[in-house]
Design an enzyme around this catalytic site. Structure first.
Site, mmCIF file in Angstrom:
data_model
loop_
_atom_site.group_PDB
_atom_site.id
_atom_site.type_symbol
_atom_site.label_atom_id
_atom_site.label_comp_id
_atom_site.label_asym_id
_atom_site.label_seq_id
_atom_site.Cartn_x
_atom_site.Cartn_y
_atom_site.Cartn_z
ATOM 1 N N HIS A 27 0.844 -1.193 0.000
ATOM 2 C CA HIS A 27 0.000 0.000 0.000
ATOM 3 C C HIS A 27 0.875 1.238 0.000
ATOM 4 O O HIS A 27 1.931 1.242 0.640
ATOM 5 C CB HIS A 27 -0.923 0.012 1.232
ATOM 6 N N ASP B 85 -7.971 -5.381 -0.018
ATOM 7 C CA ASP B 85 -8.468 -6.214 -1.104
ATOM 8 C C ASP B 85 -8.047 -7.678 -0.991
ATOM 9 O O ASP B 85 -8.512 -8.507 -1.769
ATOM 10 C CB ASP B 85 -7.978 -5.659 -2.455
HETATM 11 N N1 CMC Z 1 4.142 -7.521 -4.854
HETATM 12 C C1 CMC Z 1 5.491 -7.482 -5.033
HETATM 13 N N2 CMC Z 1 6.250 -6.386 -4.818
HETATM 14 C C2 CMC Z 1 5.603 -5.285 -4.420
HETATM 15 C C3 CMC Z 1 4.211 -5.242 -4.222
HETATM 16 C C4 CMC Z 1 3.470 -6.422 -4.467
HETATM 17 N N3 CMC Z 1 2.152 -6.443 -4.285
HETATM 18 N N4 CMC Z 1 3.830 -4.004 -3.843
HETATM 19 C C5 CMC Z 1 4.958 -3.276 -3.790
HETATM 20 N N5 CMC Z 1 6.025 -4.048 -4.134
HETATM 21 C C6 CMC Z 1 7.449 -3.642 -4.149
HETATM 22 C C7 CMC Z 1 7.769 -2.774 -5.354
HETATM 23 O O1 CMC Z 1 8.191 -3.561 -6.444
HETATM 24 C C8 CMC Z 1 8.850 -1.896 -4.805
HETATM 25 O O2 CMC Z 1 10.034 -2.640 -4.734
HETATM 26 P P1 CMC Z 1 11.465 -1.926 -4.964
HETATM 27 O O3 CMC Z 1 11.621 -0.975 -3.819
HETATM 28 O O4 CMC Z 1 12.446 -3.028 -4.971
HETATM 29 O O5 CMC Z 1 11.365 -1.210 -6.294
HETATM 30 C C9 CMC Z 1 8.410 -1.638 -3.362
HETATM 31 O O6 CMC Z 1 7.641 -2.795 -3.006
HETATM 32 C C10 CMC Z 1 7.572 -0.378 -3.183
HETATM 33 O O7 CMC Z 1 6.441 -0.483 -4.012
HETATM 34 P P2 CMC Z 1 5.866 0.665 -4.925
HETATM 35 O O8 CMC Z 1 5.353 0.086 -6.204
HETATM 36 O O9 CMC Z 1 6.844 1.790 -5.027
HETATM 37 O O10 CMC Z 1 4.659 1.146 -4.036
HETATM 38 P P3 CMC Z 1 3.480 2.071 -4.449
HETATM 39 O O11 CMC Z 1 3.123 2.846 -3.262
HETATM 40 O O12 CMC Z 1 3.808 2.839 -5.690
HETATM 41 O O13 CMC Z 1 2.316 1.052 -4.844
HETATM 42 C C11 CMC Z 1 0.526 -0.462 -4.625
HETATM 43 C C12 CMC Z 1 1.331 0.645 -3.960
HETATM 44 C C13 CMC Z 1 -0.684 -0.774 -3.779
HETATM 45 C C14 CMC Z 1 0.034 0.000 -6.011
HETATM 46 C C15 CMC Z 1 1.427 -1.716 -4.770
HETATM 47 O O14 CMC Z 1 1.806 -2.170 -3.499
HETATM 48 C C16 CMC Z 1 0.740 -2.827 -5.554
HETATM 49 O O15 CMC Z 1 0.790 -2.838 -6.791
HETATM 50 N N6 CMC Z 1 0.071 -3.779 -4.840
HETATM 51 C C17 CMC Z 1 -0.679 -4.821 -5.524
HETATM 52 C C18 CMC Z 1 -2.014 -4.273 -5.987
HETATM 53 C C19 CMC Z 1 -2.968 -4.047 -4.837
HETATM 54 O O16 CMC Z 1 -3.143 -4.894 -3.968
HETATM 55 N N7 CMC Z 1 -3.662 -2.901 -4.859
HETATM 56 C C20 CMC Z 1 -4.673 -2.550 -3.848
HETATM 57 C C21 CMC Z 1 -4.219 -1.406 -2.990
HETATM 58 S S1 CMC Z 1 -5.222 -1.156 -1.525
HETATM 59 C C22 CMC Z 1 -6.814 -0.804 -2.045
HETATM 60 C C23 CMC Z 1 -6.975 0.310 -2.991
HETATM 61 O O17 CMC Z 1 -6.192 1.266 -3.081
HETATM 62 O O18 CMC Z 1 -7.967 0.286 -3.688
#
Ligand code: CMC
Length: 433
Positions: free
Chosen positions: A308, A366
């Site tokens: 998140h 989720d």
């Molecule tokens: N699986 C694997 N690696 C992950 C994941 C994941 N679900 N989420 C984050 N990471 C890694 C990412 O690759 C990055 O690694 P590094 O530092 O080595 O580059 C690190 O963790 C930080 O992640 P980020 O992508 O910079 O984080 P963000 O804040 O931009 O993204 C997120 C947040 C929710 C989009 C992401 O965690 C994600 O894609 N999660 C899976 C989709 C999901 O469950 N979404 C629902 C979110 S909650 C409800 C809502 O908002 O509606």
């Protein structure tokens, strides 16, 4: 006027700007950079808004490090245990918990706006039978503006109130119509005798040829999920609603923009993606293989329902939903639900893995919600629509907060331009290559 300030010195020009530091009631202080461009000729750069407060708001507070979520100051755990979705909707929109009479009047008004215009209902016949319900919902919500021209003056408080009640009341009817269209069944009209969630379930599952009784366990579970999804401060879809609404666009158009933003798998679309992922993983033995894929930067695979932007700790909503999964599956006689067992093991294994631990990636709202929706018989493609019904309340609260503010301005981010510098047009005959 803020009493604290932050000195920012430009090392090339030597110019110093004093930026006011503004404090909220909770959370980190923010630097007010509004004067920065005027004084220093520079913008700030914050792609994806990781460090930018886009507005001032009194609605919802999140402490992502501590795993805290408050609606108008009330902890979500208390609301989940003691409140109802209608009461939470009133709270988010009106800033205070309602008295018994206020709640009765609000619920009554919502229940009297549940019907959708017959012409609007006919729109569904124009969609292909396999259309994704989110596509139908966003289109039909936008179309509502064609039906309510007479009550869309965003500066008129009464018009704003009518809009709020209409959209909250009609979203379940629109969602149910999308579902019925997908499965080829006749639309079931709303029943105003039923509470919000029971009415939704009735519109979803009743058919004209036999009696259908709403299961109170299902209605209560849905009500709880809706409380937990109702608002989440400036998330992508809410920010979209604010940005679209800041142009003065009609509120149905703004909410439709929010529905579209919610659809993405990084946001509300994750609930659908989690179930597909669990099915893809299939069994506990395959978890290591999929975890390795989630950790591999060259793979597009992510652990859906994990991570998140704001929570760097347990998402408090995920904890509640996990507990509710146990209860609901038990009450529905499905306690050995294989996907739930797989999800529990996946959470356990991921939370022992250095990759997830070091990045503070925990299950989010989720991760478990789709398992409950599934157990209630709601098809997977409808999961994000369920989220949209609940989040409509938050979108409405934020839209109302924004448009009621006389200082509202159009949202208009700036950019760091990295394209070509000025160059002259070359006629096609002279272009090489
Ligand atoms: N699986 C694997 N690696 C992950 C994941 C994941 N679900 N989420 C984050 N990471 C890694 C990412 O690759 C990055 O690694 P590094 O530092 O080595 O580059 C690190 O963790 C930080 O992640 P980020 O992508 O910079 O984080 P963000 O804040 O931009 O993204 C997120 C947040 C929710 C989009 C992401 O965690 C994600 O894609 N999660 C899976 C989709 C999901 O469950 N979404 C629902 C979110 S909650 C409800 C809502 O908002 O509606």
């Amino acid at each position: 006027m803020p009493s604290k300030s932050f000195e920012l010195k430009n090392s090339s020009s030597g110019l110093t700007t004093s930026l006011p530091v503004r404090a909220g009631t909770l959370g980190p202080e923010v630097l007010d950079i509004a004067s920065l461009y005027k004084e220093q000729g520079v913008f700030t750069f914050d792609p994806a808004f990781g460090a930018t407060a886009s507005c001032e708001s009194k609605i919802t507070y999140i402490d992502g490090d501590a795993g805290v979520l408050l609606y108008r100051g009330y902890p979500v755990e208390q609301l989940a245990e003691k409140s109802s979705f209608m009461e939470v909707a009133y709270l988010l929109i009106n800033a205070e918990l309602p008295t018994a009479r206020q709640l009765e009047a609000f619920s009554h008004s919502i229940s009297r706006h549940t019907m959708i215009n017959e012409s609007l209902l006919r729109f569904f016949n124009g969609f292909y039978h396999s259309a994704h319900p989110m596509a139908m919902v966003s289109a039909v919500v936008a179309s509502m503006s064609a039906f309510y021209h007479d009550s869309m003056d965003i500066h008129d408080p009464r018009h704003r109130e009518i809009f709020s009640h209409r959209i909250i009341a009609k979203l379940p009817s629109i969602a149910a119509a999308a579902h019925k269209h997908s499965v080829g069944q006749p639309f079931i009209y709303p029943n105003n005798e039923l509470d919000y969630c029971s009415n939704l379930l009735n519109m979803f599952f009743a058919v004209p040829c036999e009696h259908y009784e709403v299961d109170p366990v299902a209605a209560k579970a849905l009500d709880l999920l809706f409380i937990l999804h109702a608002d989440h401060e400036q998330n992508a879809s809410t920010s979209t609603v604010r940005l679209a609404g800041s142009t003065g666009a009609n509120p149905y158009a703004a909410i439709s923009a929010g529905v579209s933003a919610l659809w993405g798998p990084a946001h509300g679309g994750a609930n659908e993606a989690v179930l597909s992922m669990l099915e893809q993983i299939g069994s506990v033995e395959n978890i290591p293989k999929y975890l390795a894929m989630a950790k591999d930067r060259s793979s597009y695979f992510r652990l859906m329902g994990f991570g998140h932007r704001v929570y760097k700790n347990f998402d408090p909503r995920a904890k509640i939903i996990r507990e509710t999964c146990h209860e609901v599956l038990h009450k529905l006689g499905d306690e050995n639900n294989p996907l739930f067992e797989l999800a529990l093991r996946l959470e356990e294994i991921a939370l022992q893995d250095e990759y997830f631990v070091s990045r503070k990636l925990y299950p989010n709202v989720d991760f478990y919600s789709g398992i409950i929706y599934s157990a209630l018989g709601i098809p997977r493609s409808m999961f994000t629509v369920m989220f949209a019904i609940a989040r409509t309340v938050g979108w409405v609260a934020h839209w109302l907060e924004m448009v009621s503010d006389p200082a509202m301005r159009i949202g208009r981010p700036r950019q760091l331009y990295t394209g070509p510098t000025r160059r002259d047009y070359v006629s096609v005959a002279l272009r090489r290559g």
